[in-house]
Design a protein around this motif. Structure first.
Motif, PDB file in Angstrom:
ATOM      1  N   ALA A 122       0.821  -1.210   0.000  1.00 13.54           N
ATOM      2  CA  ALA A 122       0.000   0.000   0.000  1.00 13.54           C
ATOM      3  C   ALA A 122       0.858   1.264   0.000  1.00 13.54           C
ATOM      4  N   LYS A 123       1.977   1.225   0.688  1.00 13.45           N
ATOM      5  CA  LYS A 123       2.850   2.399   0.765  1.00 13.45           C
ATOM      6  C   LYS A 123       3.619   2.616  -0.534  1.00 13.45           C
ATOM      7  N   PRO A 176       0.545   2.824  -4.221  1.00 15.51           N
ATOM      8  CA  PRO A 176      -0.828   3.247  -3.901  1.00 15.51           C
ATOM      9  C   PRO A 176      -1.726   3.369  -5.126  1.00 15.51           C
ATOM     10  N   LEU A 222      -4.023  -3.143   3.562  1.00 19.11           N
ATOM     11  CA  LEU A 222      -4.436  -2.393   2.368  1.00 19.11           C
ATOM     12  C   LEU A 222      -5.485  -1.342   2.700  1.00 19.11           C
ATOM     13  N   ASN A 223      -6.268  -1.595   3.745  1.00 21.78           N
ATOM     14  CA  ASN A 223      -7.442  -0.775   4.035  1.00 21.78           C
ATOM     15  C   ASN A 223      -7.101   0.699   4.185  1.00 21.78           C
ATOM     16  N   LYS A 235      -5.740   2.750   2.188  1.00 19.86           N
ATOM     17  CA  LYS A 235      -4.513   3.291   1.598  1.00 19.86           C
ATOM     18  C   LYS A 235      -4.416   3.070   0.097  1.00 19.86           C
ATOM     19  N   MET A 236      -5.259   2.219  -0.463  1.00 14.73           N
ATOM     20  CA  MET A 236      -5.184   1.924  -1.892  1.00 14.73           C
ATOM     21  C   MET A 236      -6.514   2.323  -2.539  1.00 14.73           C
ATOM     22  N   LYS A 237      -6.677   3.614  -2.737  1.00 16.40           N
ATOM     23  CA  LYS A 237      -7.967   4.155  -3.170  1.00 16.40           C
ATOM     24  C   LYS A 237      -8.197   4.006  -4.668  1.00 16.40           C
ATOM     25  N   LEU A 271      -7.427   0.942  -6.212  1.00 18.21           N
ATOM     26  CA  LEU A 271      -7.499  -0.496  -6.479  1.00 18.21           C
ATOM     27  C   LEU A 271      -8.907  -0.887  -6.925  1.00 18.21           C
ATOM     28  N   LEU A 321     -11.138   0.922   0.353  1.00 18.79           N
ATOM     29  CA  LEU A 321     -10.771   0.598  -1.033  1.00 18.79           C
ATOM     30  C   LEU A 321     -11.865   1.146  -1.947  1.00 18.79           C
TER      31      LEU A 321
END
Length: 320
Positions: A38-39, A42, A76-77, A79-81, A83, A103
């Motif tokens: 995620a970091k 992203p 992941l929650n 932080k991966m907008k 996905l 997400l």
């Protein structure tokens, strides 16, 4: 594809991947590896973790002690907008509550597990109502009803079986965009066409409408030099094209095709029909460059063989 051979060490393998939008990871991971993805990435659109095994990660700040083994954890929650598609590991039996929160773009979630994963830890919800409403969940066919009966998983707006791998019955290679029709034998018979630019469509025969017309303008930026169209039509009885720039037509499996009409396909030079099982009519009129034709082993069933304005100089027959 990245292979992770030690849980907690994935971050070192994620450098230099800026701009990657589709990632597959295999091997062993823990919660810290999800956070590293995620970091570092992203902007991922698709993440495939099907061949991952999760190991227990002890978290001193987690009142539950951290996710157990074979549990899909936080990471992941939120932080991966970007996905859009996530494939969960097939090995998990549990998933952390809230693991899919945030997400925002997620529309396709695949859970290829052998059981319905239970919810562990933080509450009973996996994500927000907004994501439930927009996301389709794909699961093993035999577990569809079990997921629908789960108090948590049933919240996804649609739960469908994981699509089976595409199996083509025939292929057509074209010089230009394709337009053709396929007739099926009965109501409910389906034809699926996969175009070389990635577009795929399925049409189903209906009462009084058994001839299915296909036409697609391909995105040339996504097409290699060969424009090969794959077609799944196991119950096709008639295939018709005219002036589409067809350069090759290959029959991959035996079909119950009765009629084949390829008219004015001026780029077609050879045609092998040996894979067909019940052909009764062939019309290749106007295929001016066609020089070689191999008939099916069922050639005695042919009632009409039309070759006007072709250049056929070789006609291959099989012993009967």
């Amino acid at each position: 594809t990245i292979a992770s051979d030690k849980a907690g060490s994935l971050s070192s393998k994620l450098t230099g991947l800026e701009g990657v939008t589709d990632l597959t990871i295999t091997g062993i991971m823990d919660a810290t590896d999800l956070a590293a993805i995620a970091k570092a990435l992203p902007d991922l659109l698709r993440l495939d973790l099907e061949q991952i095994s999760f190991k227990k990660h002890l978290d001193p700040y987690d009142p539950y002690g951290g996710p157990s083994a074979d549990c899909f954890p936080f990471g992941l929650n939120g932080k991966m907008k970007s996905l859009q598609e996530l494939i969960l590991p097939s090995s998990i039996t549990k998933i952390t509550g809230g693991a899919l929160f945030g997400l925002q773009a997620l529309t396709k979630l695949t859970c290829p597990t052998a059981v319905v994963p239970t919810i562990e830890g933080w509450g009973d919800e996996l994500t927000s109502d907004e994501i439930y409403a927009q996301c389709t969940l794909y699961v093993q066919e035999e577990l569809v009803e079990a997921f629908k009966q789960s108090s948590t998983w049933k919240s996804f707006h649609a739960i469908l079986p994981i699509p089976k791998p595409f199996e083509a019955d025939l292929s057509m290679t074209v010089a230009t965009n394709a337009a053709f029709s396929i007739s099926v034998g009965a109501e409910g018979d389906a034809v699926t066409v996969h175009y070389p630019d990635g577009f795929q469509e399925t049409k189903v025969g209906a009462d009084g409408a058994l001839t299915l017309a296909f036409s697609h303008t391909m995105d040339q930026s996504k097409v290699a030099d060969e424009k090969r169209i794959l077609i799944s039509a196991p119950k096709a009885i008639r295939l018709t094209t005219q002036g589409t720039g067809l350069t090759a037509c290959s029959f991959i499996r035996e079909l119950p095709l009765q009629e084949l009409t390829l008219r004015f396909e001026n780029e077609l030079t050879a045609l092998d029909l040996s894979q067909l099982s019940s052909l009764t009519l062939v019309n290749l009129g106007g295929c001016s460059k066609l020089t070689s034709l191999t008939l099916p082993t069922t050639a005695p069933q042919l009632k009409s063989l039309q070759l006007p304005n072709t250049a056929v100089s070789s006609l291959t027959l099989t012993s009967y």
